[in-house]
Design an enzyme around this catalytic site. Structure first.
Site, PDB file in Angstrom:
ATOM      1  N   ALA A  23     -19.080  38.895   8.748  1.00 35.82           N
ATOM      2  CA  ALA A  23     -17.926  39.004   7.854  1.00 35.82           C
ATOM      3  C   ALA A  23     -18.163  40.085   6.800  1.00 35.82           C
ATOM      4  O   ALA A  23     -17.280  40.907   6.517  1.00 35.82           O
ATOM      5  CB  ALA A  23     -17.660  37.660   7.181  1.00 35.82           C
ATOM      6  N   ARG A  51     -19.612  26.670   3.971  1.00 39.32           N
ATOM      7  CA  ARG A  51     -20.019  25.459   3.240  1.00 39.32           C
ATOM      8  C   ARG A  51     -20.383  25.749   1.787  1.00 39.32           C
ATOM      9  O   ARG A  51     -20.189  24.906   0.915  1.00 39.32           O
ATOM     10  CB  ARG A  51     -21.226  24.804   3.929  1.00 39.32           C
ATOM     11  CG  ARG A  51     -20.880  24.084   5.209  1.00 39.32           C
ATOM     12  CD  ARG A  51     -22.140  23.738   5.942  1.00 39.32           C
ATOM     13  NE  ARG A  51     -22.974  24.932   6.127  1.00 39.32           N
ATOM     14  CZ  ARG A  51     -24.140  24.955   6.719  1.00 39.32           C
ATOM     15  NH1 ARG A  51     -24.662  23.854   7.176  1.00 39.32           N
ATOM     16  NH2 ARG A  51     -24.825  26.081   6.867  1.00 39.32           N
ATOM     17  N   LYS A 148     -18.591  36.702  20.485  1.00 32.91           N
ATOM     18  CA  LYS A 148     -19.634  36.417  21.476  1.00 32.91           C
ATOM     19  C   LYS A 148     -20.823  35.760  20.773  1.00 32.91           C
ATOM     20  O   LYS A 148     -20.965  35.928  19.562  1.00 32.91           O
ATOM     21  CB  LYS A 148     -20.042  37.689  22.203  1.00 32.91           C
ATOM     22  CG  LYS A 148     -20.960  38.613  21.382  1.00 32.91           C
ATOM     23  CD  LYS A 148     -21.637  39.625  22.272  1.00 32.91           C
ATOM     24  CE  LYS A 148     -22.832  40.229  21.567  1.00 32.91           C
ATOM     25  NZ  LYS A 148     -23.588  41.177  22.320  1.00 32.91           N
ATOM     26  N   ASP A 177     -14.438  41.386  22.246  1.00 34.81           N
ATOM     27  CA  ASP A 177     -15.544  42.221  22.704  1.00 34.81           C
ATOM     28  C   ASP A 177     -15.280  43.570  22.048  1.00 34.81           C
ATOM     29  O   ASP A 177     -14.344  44.283  22.439  1.00 34.81           O
ATOM     30  CB  ASP A 177     -15.553  42.363  24.230  1.00 34.81           C
ATOM     31  CG  ASP A 177     -16.763  43.163  24.696  1.00 34.81           C
ATOM     32  OD1 ASP A 177     -17.136  44.122  23.999  1.00 34.81           O
ATOM     33  OD2 ASP A 177     -17.348  42.836  25.733  1.00 34.81           O
ATOM     34  N   HIS A 178     -16.073  43.899  21.023  1.00 32.62           N
ATOM     35  CA  HIS A 178     -15.689  45.062  20.211  1.00 32.62           C
ATOM     36  C   HIS A 178     -15.743  46.376  20.994  1.00 32.62           C
ATOM     37  O   HIS A 178     -15.156  47.359  20.579  1.00 32.62           O
ATOM     38  CB  HIS A 178     -16.499  45.131  18.911  1.00 32.62           C
ATOM     39  CG  HIS A 178     -17.942  45.421  19.102  1.00 32.62           C
ATOM     40  ND1 HIS A 178     -18.858  44.449  19.365  1.00 32.62           N
ATOM     41  CD2 HIS A 178     -18.633  46.588  19.081  1.00 32.62           C
ATOM     42  CE1 HIS A 178     -20.043  44.990  19.492  1.00 32.62           C
ATOM     43  NE2 HIS A 178     -19.941  46.289  19.330  1.00 32.62           N
ATOM     44  N   HIS A 240     -20.339  43.402  27.499  1.00 34.22           N
ATOM     45  CA  HIS A 240     -19.913  44.779  27.182  1.00 34.22           C
ATOM     46  C   HIS A 240     -19.893  45.705  28.405  1.00 34.22           C
ATOM     47  O   HIS A 240     -18.902  46.378  28.670  1.00 34.22           O
ATOM     48  CB  HIS A 240     -20.831  45.381  26.119  1.00 34.22           C
ATOM     49  CG  HIS A 240     -20.941  44.569  24.873  1.00 34.22           C
ATOM     50  ND1 HIS A 240     -19.838  44.013  24.253  1.00 34.22           N
ATOM     51  CD2 HIS A 240     -21.999  44.199  24.117  1.00 34.22           C
ATOM     52  CE1 HIS A 240     -20.235  43.350  23.185  1.00 34.22           C
ATOM     53  NE2 HIS A 240     -21.531  43.433  23.078  1.00 34.22           N
TER      54      HIS A 240
HETATM   55  P1  NAP Z   1     -24.600  34.242   9.721  1.00 38.33           P
HETATM   56  O1  NAP Z   1     -24.908  35.446   8.905  1.00 38.33           O
HETATM   57  O2  NAP Z   1     -25.676  33.250   9.969  1.00 38.33           O
HETATM   58  O3  NAP Z   1     -23.364  33.500   9.030  1.00 38.33           O
HETATM   59  C1  NAP Z   1     -22.940  32.218   9.412  1.00 38.33           C
HETATM   60  C2  NAP Z   1     -21.766  31.819   8.556  1.00 38.33           C
HETATM   61  O4  NAP Z   1     -21.318  30.530   8.969  1.00 38.33           O
HETATM   62  C3  NAP Z   1     -22.096  31.713   7.085  1.00 38.33           C
HETATM   63  O5  NAP Z   1     -20.975  32.145   6.355  1.00 38.33           O
HETATM   64  C4  NAP Z   1     -22.305  30.202   6.894  1.00 38.33           C
HETATM   65  O6  NAP Z   1     -22.085  29.871   5.551  1.00 38.33           O
HETATM   66  C5  NAP Z   1     -21.230  29.665   7.841  1.00 38.33           C
HETATM   67  N1  NAP Z   1     -21.480  28.293   8.289  1.00 38.33           N
HETATM   68  C6  NAP Z   1     -22.600  27.792   8.872  1.00 38.33           C
HETATM   69  N2  NAP Z   1     -22.456  26.480   9.139  1.00 38.33           N
HETATM   70  C7  NAP Z   1     -21.198  26.141   8.726  1.00 38.33           C
HETATM   71  C8  NAP Z   1     -20.446  24.945   8.736  1.00 38.33           C
HETATM   72  N3  NAP Z   1     -20.950  23.791   9.218  1.00 38.33           N
HETATM   73  N4  NAP Z   1     -19.207  24.974   8.242  1.00 38.33           N
HETATM   74  C9  NAP Z   1     -18.669  26.103   7.739  1.00 38.33           C
HETATM   75  N5  NAP Z   1     -19.328  27.284   7.714  1.00 38.33           N
HETATM   76  C10 NAP Z   1     -20.569  27.302   8.204  1.00 38.33           C
HETATM   77  O7  NAP Z   1     -24.041  34.647  11.151  1.00 38.33           O
HETATM   78  P2  NAP Z   1     -23.300  36.015  11.576  1.00 38.33           P
HETATM   79  O8  NAP Z   1     -24.347  37.039  11.911  1.00 38.33           O
HETATM   80  O9  NAP Z   1     -22.267  36.380  10.572  1.00 38.33           O
HETATM   81  O10 NAP Z   1     -22.636  35.606  12.958  1.00 38.33           O
HETATM   82  C11 NAP Z   1     -21.483  34.794  13.054  1.00 38.33           C
HETATM   83  C12 NAP Z   1     -21.074  34.693  14.526  1.00 38.33           C
HETATM   84  O11 NAP Z   1     -20.770  35.987  15.016  1.00 38.33           O
HETATM   85  C13 NAP Z   1     -22.195  34.160  15.429  1.00 38.33           C
HETATM   86  O12 NAP Z   1     -21.618  33.417  16.473  1.00 38.33           O
HETATM   87  C14 NAP Z   1     -22.821  35.423  16.008  1.00 38.33           C
HETATM   88  O13 NAP Z   1     -23.421  35.181  17.263  1.00 38.33           O
HETATM   89  C15 NAP Z   1     -21.583  36.292  16.152  1.00 38.33           C
HETATM   90  N6  NAP Z   1     -21.878  37.730  16.109  1.00 38.33           N
HETATM   91  C16 NAP Z   1     -22.473  38.294  15.028  1.00 38.33           C
HETATM   92  C17 NAP Z   1     -22.711  39.651  15.009  1.00 38.33           C
HETATM   93  C18 NAP Z   1     -23.334  40.326  13.823  1.00 38.33           C
HETATM   94  O14 NAP Z   1     -23.413  41.559  13.839  1.00 38.33           O
HETATM   95  N7  NAP Z   1     -23.766  39.617  12.803  1.00 38.33           N
HETATM   96  C19 NAP Z   1     -22.334  40.454  16.109  1.00 38.33           C
HETATM   97  C20 NAP Z   1     -21.696  39.834  17.205  1.00 38.33           C
HETATM   98  C21 NAP Z   1     -21.476  38.478  17.187  1.00 38.33           C
HETATM   99  P3  NAP Z   1     -22.652  28.513   4.874  1.00 38.33           P
HETATM  100  O15 NAP Z   1     -24.105  28.429   5.231  1.00 38.33           O
HETATM  101  O16 NAP Z   1     -22.380  28.675   3.443  1.00 38.33           O
HETATM  102  O17 NAP Z   1     -21.868  27.397   5.469  1.00 38.33           O
END
Ligand code: NAP
Length: 484
Positions: A23, A51, A148, A177-178, A240
Site C-alpha cells: 500500500a 489492525r 498474488k 497481475d501487474h 507473470h
Molecule cells: P505487509 O507489509 O506485511 O502488510 C500487511 C498489512 O496487512 C498491514 O497493513 C497489516 O497491518 C495488515 N493486516 C495484517 N493482519 C491483519 C488483520 N487481521 N486485519 C486487518 N489487517 C491486517 O504485506 P505487503 O507486502 O503489503 O503485502 C500485502 C499482500 O500483497 C500480500 O498478500 C503479498 O503477498 C501481496 N503482494 C505484495 C507485494 C509487495 O511488493 N509488497 C507484491 C505483490 C504482492 P496491521 O498489522 O496493523 O493489521
C-alpha cells in the site's frame, strides 16, 4: 498532442492492509499520481484499514512519508499532495474479528462506486469477503481487488476462489497481475490486432520461436521465508510469464472485452503441452564477493528451491505447433530486464549471396527498464561498396510522435486501479485462468519433488546455469542477450 485523461466516477476505495508495504510503496503513490493527472475525482475517498490503532491524521502523515520515500518526483507537487491526503481516511479493523467493521460501514457513502483492495495475506481473503457482506459494506455493484499469490497449487487456488465466490460474483473479483497493466503489454495487443501487418505472420509458418525473459539483479531480499516455499516457478512462471505467453499466443478475440480476451487466454493455457523434464533447467544463485548465496539468503542450507528457471514450452494448436516458446526468469542475474522476443524465420532464399550477411527479423517487446517495442529490419548498409546488409531497429514506441503524453503513461498499478473503478476486468485474471495455470504447473513441481531434483548453481551476475544455454543450443538457437 492534447492530454486525454478521462476522470473516473466518484469512488470509495477501502485498502485492507493500508499500512503495509504494498500500500505504501505502490498503491497510494500510484493513486496520488492519478490524482495529479486529474483522473481521480476530488470527491473520491480512500480509506486505509488495518489492525493498528491510529488516527486519520497519523495515517495521513504515514502516507505523506510514503509518497516522499517511494515517489519523490510526485511529492514535489506539495499543494496537490495535501489535497490528496485530505481525501484519505483510516479505520482500525481486524479482518479476523468483529472490531471496526461498523465504523467502516459508517464511512461508506451511497451511490458511489465501492472498491475493496485486499492488500493483506491471502489467508485473510475469505474472512474479509465474508465480513464485507455480513456487515452490509458490499453490494452487487461493489468490487474486490486481490493480489498474488493466488494459491500455491491447484487445490489451494480452488479453495481461495471458492472463499471469494461464496460472497462475490466473478464479475466483481479483480485479480491483479501487474504485468498486465504495463503499457507495452497493452501495446502488444494494439500492434497485433490493430494492424494488418503482423497477424498474417503470427504463426508457426513464419515465427521460428518466441523468448520471454524476466531477469532481476536482486536476490530474494527480506522475502526469503516466503520465497523458499515458492520458488521461481510459482512466484513468476505460473502467473507473470504465463500471462505474457497468453497474450502473445492467443487467437484474436472477437472484441476487446473482458470475457472475450480471457476466453482466448484460457484456450492457450489449456493447449500447453506438459513439459518434459529435459526441457527445464532450474538454478540457484551462488555467493559472490559482495552478496550471499541463495541458501544463505533464505537461511536454509538444504534448500532445493529454484531462484532461476528456463524452460521450453510447446502450444499444441494449429497456430503454434512446431514453434517453441522459451521462458526464462531468475534472480541475481546480469541485468534487470524483461523482454518478449518474437524471432521470425529466415527468408527462404537470399538473392544477395552469403557475403551480404543476413539478419533475422526480431520483434522485441521490452517491459522494463525502458518500456518499448522495436522491430529489427534488414536494410542496405549505407554508402558504396556493394550490397551489404545490416540490421536496424525500427522503433515502434513512437515516444516522439506521441509527445509528452507518451512519457507520462501511468504505471501498472495506477492503470489497473482505475480499471477497477471503471469496472473493466479485461486486464485482470479470471478464476478459471488461474486454476488452469496451476493445472499445468503442478505436475512439473511434483516431478521435481518425486525425483529430488537439485537446482544447478549459477554465478551471481550471470545469465543462469550453463545448462540453460544448452537448452537452446541443442535446438540450434541462442538466448538473446540480457542487457539493460
Ligand atoms: P505487509 O507489509 O506485511 O502488510 C500487511 C498489512 O496487512 C498491514 O497493513 C497489516 O497491518 C495488515 N493486516 C495484517 N493482519 C491483519 C488483520 N487481521 N486485519 C486487518 N489487517 C491486517 O504485506 P505487503 O507486502 O503489503 O503485502 C500485502 C499482500 O500483497 C500480500 O498478500 C503479498 O503477498 C501481496 N503482494 C505484495 C507485494 C509487495 O511488493 N509488497 C507484491 C505483490 C504482492 P496491521 O498489522 O496493523 O493489521
Amino acid at each position: 498532442m492534447v492530454s486525454r485523461v478521462i476522470p473516473v466516477d466518484n469512488f470509495d476505495l477501502v485498502i485492507f492492509g493500508g499500512t503495509g508495504d504494498l500500500a505504501r510503496r505502490k498503491i497510494l503513490p500510484g493513486l496520488f499520481r492519478r490524482f495529479i493527472s486529474g483522473q481521480m475525482p476530488e470527491e473520491a475517498r480512500i480509506i486505509g484499514a488495518a489492525r493498528s490503532d491510529m488516527s486519520v491524521d497519523d495515517y495521513r502523515v504515514m502516507i505523506r512519508d510514503a509518497v516522499h520515500e517511494f515517489d519523490p518526483a510526485s511529492a514535489k507537487h506539495k499543494d496537490c499532495l495535501e489535497r490528496f491526503l485530505g481525501q484519505l481516511g483510516y479505520v482500525a479493523v481486524d479482518a479476523m474479528g468483529e472490531g471496526g467493521w461498523k465504523e467502516l460501514h459508517a464511512e461508506m457513502r451511497e451511490n458511489t462506486v465501492r472498491a475493496f483492495y485486499f492488500s493483506v495475506a491471502p489467508s485473510l481473503f475469505g474472512a474479509i469477503a465474508e465480513r464485507l457482506k455480513s456487515f452490509g459494506l458490499a453490494d452487487d455493484q461493489s468490487r474486490i481487488v486481490v493480489e498474488k499469490p493466488f494459491g500455491k497449487d491447484l487445490e489451494t487456488a480452488k479453495k481461495l476462489n471458492r472463499s471469494l465466490s461464496e460472497h462475490f460474483d466473478e464479475s466483481q473479483i479483480y485479480r491483479i497481475d501487474h504485468y498486465l497493466g504495463k503499457e507495452t503489454v497493452q501495446n502488444l495487443m494494439a500492434v497485433r490486432f490493430g494492424n494488418m501487418l503482423f497477424e498474417p505472420l503470427w504463426n508457426s509458418q513464419y515465427v521460428d520461436h518466441i523468448q520471454i525473459t524476466v531477469a532481476e539483479t536482486v536476490g530474494v531480499g527480506g522475502r526469503g521465508s516466503y520465497y523458499d516455499t515458492s520458488g521461481a516457478m510459482r512466484d513468476m512462471v505460473q502467473n507473470h510469464l504465463m500471462q505474457l505467453l497468453c497474450l502473445i499466443a492467443m487467437e484474436p478475440p472477437a472484441k476487446f472485452d473482458p470475457d472475450a480476451v480471457r476466453d482466448e487466454k484460457l484456450k492457450v493455457i489449456r493447449a500447453l503441452d506438459p513439459v518434459e523434464p529435459h526441457h527445464i533447467v532450474r538454478g540457484q544463485y551462488a555467493a559472490s564477493e559482495k552478496t550471499p548465496s541463495y541458501r544463505a539468503d533464505v537461511e536454509n542450507a538444504r534448500s532445493f528451491t529454484e531462484s532461476f528457471i528456463a524452460m521450453r514450452c510447446q502450444i499444441s494448436n494449429w497456430r503454434w505447433a512446431g514453434t517453441p516458446f522459451y521462458l526464462r526468469t531468475g534472480k541475481r542475474m546480469k541485468a534487470r530486464t524483461s523482454e518478449i522476443a518474437v524471432v521470425f524465420k529466415d527468408a527462404p532464399h537470399s538473392i544477395f549471396g552469403p557475403e551480404a550477411g543476413y539478419h533475422r527479423n526480431v520483434l522485441s517487446i521490452r517491459l522494463q527498464p525502458n518500456e518499448g517495442m522495436t522491430l529489427g529490419v534488414t536494410i542496405k548498409e549505407p554508402g558504396p561498396g556493394g550490397m551489404r546488409l545490416v540490421d536496424v531497429p525500427l522503433d515502434m514506441t513512437f515516444a516522439e510522435a506521441l509527445g509528452p503524453d507518451a512519457e507520462e503513461v501511468p504505471d501498472a498499478y495506477e492503470r489497473l486501479i482505475m480499471d477497477v473503478i471503471r469496472g473493466n476486468q479485461t486486464l485482470f485474471m479470471r478464476g478459471d485462468e488461474v486454476e488452469a495455470a496451476w493445472r499445468w504447473t503442478d505436475p512439473i513441481i511434483e516431478g521435481w519433488q518425486r525425483r529430488n531434483d537439485v537446482p544447478k548453481e549459477y554465478d551471481t551476475g550471470s545469465t543462469g546455469p550453463d545448462d540453460a544455454l544448452m537448452l537452446m543450443h541443442r535446438d540450434g538457437r541462442r538466448w538473446r542477450e540480457i542487457k539493460e
